[in-house]
Design a protein around this motif. Structure first.
Motif, short mmCIF file in Angstrom:
data_model
loop_
_atom_site.label_atom_id
_atom_site.label_comp_id
_atom_site.label_asym_id
_atom_site.label_seq_id
_atom_site.Cartn_x
_atom_site.Cartn_y
_atom_site.Cartn_z
N GLY A 288 46.27 36.35 39.46
CA GLY A 288 45.18 35.91 38.60
C GLY A 288 45.71 35.09 37.45
O GLY A 288 46.75 34.44 37.54
N THR A 289 44.98 35.16 36.34
CA THR A 289 45.35 34.44 35.13
C THR A 289 45.60 35.45 34.02
O THR A 289 44.83 36.39 33.84
CB THR A 289 44.24 33.46 34.70
N TYR B 176 44.78 39.91 28.56
CA TYR B 176 43.66 40.02 29.50
C TYR B 176 44.15 39.53 30.84
O TYR B 176 44.89 38.54 30.92
CB TYR B 176 42.48 39.16 29.06
N ILE B 177 43.72 40.20 31.89
CA ILE B 177 44.00 39.77 33.25
C ILE B 177 42.67 39.38 33.87
O ILE B 177 41.74 40.19 33.94
CB ILE B 177 44.66 40.90 34.07
N GLN B 178 42.58 38.12 34.30
CA GLN B 178 41.36 37.64 34.95
C GLN B 178 41.66 37.44 36.43
O GLN B 178 42.58 36.71 36.80
CB GLN B 178 40.90 36.33 34.33
N THR B 179 40.89 38.14 37.28
CA THR B 179 41.00 38.00 38.73
C THR B 179 39.62 37.71 39.29
O THR B 179 38.63 37.69 38.54
CB THR B 179 41.55 39.29 39.38
N MET B 180 39.52 37.54 40.58
CA MET B 180 38.22 37.33 41.21
C MET B 180 37.37 38.60 41.12
O MET B 180 36.16 38.54 41.27
CB MET B 180 38.40 36.91 42.68
N GLN B 181 38.00 39.75 40.86
CA GLN B 181 37.26 41.01 40.75
C GLN B 181 36.75 41.27 39.34
O GLN B 181 35.95 42.17 39.14
CB GLN B 181 38.14 42.19 41.20
#
Length: 191
Positions: free
Chosen positions: A87-88, A97-102
């Motif tokens: 992710g990002t 912060y971890i941004q994923t498709m979930q």
């Protein structure tokens, strides 16, 4: 606090500032299975020479299939670093912060109990998540920044922070060549 700040598509706390963003790969230290497998017992039979050959072939195929399943189950039962997600990563002064498709997953510095730089752009962290304790290996171009911000906030006497071993090899000469004139010596923090 740097003058350049990263814009985010999600809100930050009033005193929180996004400092960096980039790709992230996360691995988890766990076993993929418990060592069990389903044993196949396929058998075909017949009469005559053809029947004997068919029976021998199905027994051999079943044995090979069971051996493969057994070996895979044994490998899956071993604790190892296994890919978890990508992710990002957004690094802020208050955590990351971890941004994923979930979804978007915030982590404050206070939620992380242990952190260590284990390689270039790679840290290991341990924390308590909503589903229990986790051990993750984070790989990102911002891994060292995550470590330093966490250590300065939570563990200023961390051995890697004190002796400077968190710095990637040849980073100081590189930073000097880039024109960074700020104090680039290894930090001398008191214990």
């Amino acid at each position: 606090m740097p003058e350049h700040r990263i814009d985010t598509l999600f809100p930050l706390a009033n005193d929180e500032v996004a400092l960096a963003a980039g790709n992230l790969f996360m691995d988890s230290f766990h076993a993929a299975g418990n060592g069990s497998y389903d044993r196949s017992s396929t058998f075909a039979w017949g009469t005559g020479v053809f029947g004997l050959a068919l029976a021998a072939g199905t027994l051999a195929a079943s044995a090979a299939s069971n051996a493969s399943r057994r070996n895979q189950a044994a490998a899956d039962a071993q604790l190892a670093w296994r890919p978890l997600f990508g992710g990002t990563l957004f690094v802020t002064n208050g955590g990351f912060y971890i941004q994923t498709m979930q979804g978007l997953f915030p982590w404050s510095w206070e939620a992380i109990d242990l952190m260590q730089v284990v390689g270039f752009n790679m840290i290991i962290l341990q924390a308590q998540s909503t589903s229990g304790p986790i051990t993750w290996r984070l790989t990102s171009e911002w891994a060292e920044l995550v470590f330093v911000l966490w250590a300065l906030r939570r563990h200023p006497s961390h051995p890697q922070l004190r002796d400077g071993t968190w710095l990637p090899e040849n980073w100081l000469p590189w930073a000097t060549e880039q024109g960074y004139r700020a104090h680039l010596d290894r930090p001398q923090l008191s214990a």
